[in-house]
Write a protein that holds these residues in place. Structure first.
Motif, PDB file in Angstrom:
ATOM      1  N   TRP A 176      -6.910  -1.368 -47.786  1.00 51.22           N
ATOM      2  CA  TRP A 176      -7.606  -2.517 -47.420  1.00 51.22           C
ATOM      3  C   TRP A 176      -7.674  -2.618 -46.012  1.00 51.22           C
ATOM      4  N   GLY A 177      -8.853  -3.562 -45.674  1.00 51.83           N
ATOM      5  CA  GLY A 177      -9.271  -3.724 -44.242  1.00 51.83           C
ATOM      6  C   GLY A 177      -8.623  -4.524 -43.489  1.00 51.83           C
ATOM      7  N   VAL A 187      -8.809 -11.460 -50.684  1.00 49.24           N
ATOM      8  CA  VAL A 187      -7.458 -11.868 -50.658  1.00 49.24           C
ATOM      9  C   VAL A 187      -6.770 -10.828 -51.468  1.00 49.24           C
ATOM     10  N   PHE A 188      -6.405  -9.785 -50.823  1.00 52.47           N
ATOM     11  CA  PHE A 188      -5.466  -8.896 -51.516  1.00 52.47           C
ATOM     12  C   PHE A 188      -4.056  -9.021 -52.083  1.00 52.47           C
ATOM     13  N   PRO A 189      -3.344  -8.980 -53.016  1.00 51.21           N
ATOM     14  CA  PRO A 189      -2.074  -9.279 -53.497  1.00 51.21           C
ATOM     15  C   PRO A 189      -0.947  -8.386 -52.650  1.00 51.21           C
ATOM     16  N   ARG A 206      -8.902  -9.886 -46.048  1.00 54.17           N
ATOM     17  CA  ARG A 206      -9.223  -8.910 -45.442  1.00 54.17           C
ATOM     18  C   ARG A 206     -10.574  -8.274 -45.761  1.00 54.17           C
ATOM     19  N   HIS A 207     -11.062  -7.689 -44.977  1.00 55.41           N
ATOM     20  CA  HIS A 207     -12.437  -6.588 -45.260  1.00 55.41           C
ATOM     21  C   HIS A 207     -11.849  -5.757 -46.465  1.00 55.41           C
ATOM     22  N   PRO A 208     -13.060  -5.762 -47.517  1.00 52.40           N
ATOM     23  CA  PRO A 208     -12.710  -4.824 -48.465  1.00 52.40           C
ATOM     24  C   PRO A 208     -13.197  -3.621 -48.219  1.00 52.40           C
ATOM     25  N   SER A 209     -12.541  -2.865 -47.291  1.00 55.21           N
ATOM     26  CA  SER A 209     -13.007  -1.436 -46.717  1.00 55.21           C
ATOM     27  C   SER A 209     -13.339  -0.586 -47.585  1.00 55.21           C
ATOM     28  N   MET A 258     -13.337   0.861 -38.038  1.00 59.74           N
ATOM     29  CA  MET A 258     -13.164  -0.231 -37.288  1.00 59.74           C
ATOM     30  C   MET A 258     -12.819  -1.523 -37.821  1.00 59.74           C
ATOM     31  N   VAL A 259     -13.195  -1.560 -39.033  1.00 61.44           N
ATOM     32  CA  VAL A 259     -12.485  -2.811 -39.862  1.00 61.44           C
ATOM     33  C   VAL A 259     -11.441  -2.275 -41.001  1.00 61.44           C
ATOM     34  N   ARG A 260     -10.929  -1.156 -40.902  1.00 60.54           N
ATOM     35  CA  ARG A 260      -9.911  -0.721 -41.999  1.00 60.54           C
ATOM     36  C   ARG A 260      -8.452  -0.720 -41.189  1.00 60.54           C
ATOM     37  N   GLN A 261      -7.660  -1.321 -41.969  1.00 63.17           N
ATOM     38  CA  GLN A 261      -6.332  -1.291 -41.580  1.00 63.17           C
ATOM     39  C   GLN A 261      -5.473  -0.086 -41.612  1.00 63.17           C
TER      40      GLN A 261
END
Length: 308
Positions: A176-177, A187-189, A206-209, A258-261
């Motif tokens: 995820w981002g 909202v990822f678990p 989070r961004h849904p990268s 740039m937006v991905r974790q």
């Protein structure tokens, strides 16, 4: 909490089969078989669908000689069956080795046998790409096939697999981002996904990268390449489609990073973002470092193809 999208209740397992246990005796010895659960996951299905669609698209191109330079296809349908086998090996071996070498070399150096545990997860697109390149080179040398002409049709078939793979990443709630306040934040678990610096109260979005990549390197790139293949004479410009795919993926991945974790093992107190190359408050993630050469090589191939 600001507007956000809850993560959909989709299981990573498509379906599971419970294999019953059988007991039998041969002579004086007792044996037992079964007694386990066979799970079919979305991620495995993504690989299967990607390979099937890629094979189908390449077969369509092979059956249309008028698309090719001098109306001569690069290889036959019989060769295609062998090529798919070579590509599967390249994807799996290259993807795993890429993850081991690019992302966790020290970890696997301490425990080399862990590199063989693919079922624990850990595949790299850039490693898989290099694996496909090597498999393609060996295949073309064996059958005396022009490598760049074969690469053009393989390039057109690749984005479909990326689309399925990124959708599977989303279903798995992985890759995820970074945290965001945008209304389409998801909202990822999981504890790690919910560890955000600004989430003092409420849930962390989070961004849904994965979906950004599915759209860019999957759907959009696929539509562009397929249009050029079947509606123009792009295949006659050897290297153009290969260059477009490589540079298109490199650019998309560089921007999404740039937006991905980034992977957690790159993060430190001095490097909270997780840059693989850090220069003060600026830096490059590992994904960006690996994508820049792709962008450069892709643009070079496109320029060379236009000149010819």
């Amino acid at each position: 909490m600001l507007a956000s999208i809850p993560f959909p209740d989709i299981s990573p397992v498509l379906f599971a089969l419970n294999i019953p246990q059988w007991h039998f005796t041969i002579g004086d010895t007792d044996f037992s078989l079964g007694g386990f659960e066979l799970a079919i996951r979305w991620y495995a299905l993504a690989y299967i669908l990607g390979i099937l669609v890629a094979g189908w698209l390449m077969r369509l191109a092979i059956r249309r000689p008028n698309l090719w330079p001098e109306d001569k296809v690069a290889f036959s349908e019989k060769n295609l069956d062998d090529l798919i086998t070579w590509l599967i090996i390249g994807i799996i071996v290259g993807g795993r080795l890429g993850y081991v070498l690019f992302y966790k070399p020290l970890y696997y150096l301490e425990d080399p046998m862990a590199a063989l545990r693919i079922y624990d997860g850990g595949m790299s697109f850039h490693g898989g790409f290099l694996g496909v390149v090597m498999a393609g080179i060996l295949f073309c040398r064996k059958y005396q096939i022009p490598m760049l002409r074969a690469a053009d049709v393989m390039a057109v078939s690749a984005p479909a697999g990326l689309l399925f793979g990124r959708l599977a990443n989303f279903i798995n709630a992985e890759l995820w981002g970074r945290e965001t306040t945008l209304p389409w934040g998801v909202v990822f678990p999981g504890y790690e996904a919910q560890t955000c610096s600004d989430a003092v109260m409420g849930l962390c979005a989070r961004h849904p990268s994965q979906l950004y990549e599915a759209l860019g390197e999957g759907l959009i790139l696929s539509v562009v390449l397929l249009y050029l293949l079947f509606r123009t004479k792009a295949l006659r410009r050897t290297g153009l489609l290969t260059g477009l795919f490589i540079s298109g993926y490199g650019l998309t991945r560089f921007l999404v990073e740039m937006v991905r974790q980034p992977d957690a093992h790159f993060q430190t107190l001095q490097n909270p973002i997780g840059y693989a190359l850090q220069l003060g408050s600026w830096g490059l993630t590992m994904g960006q470092m690996l994508s820049l050469p792709m962008l450069i090589v892709g643009l070079w191939l496109m320029t060379k193809a236009r000149k010819t």
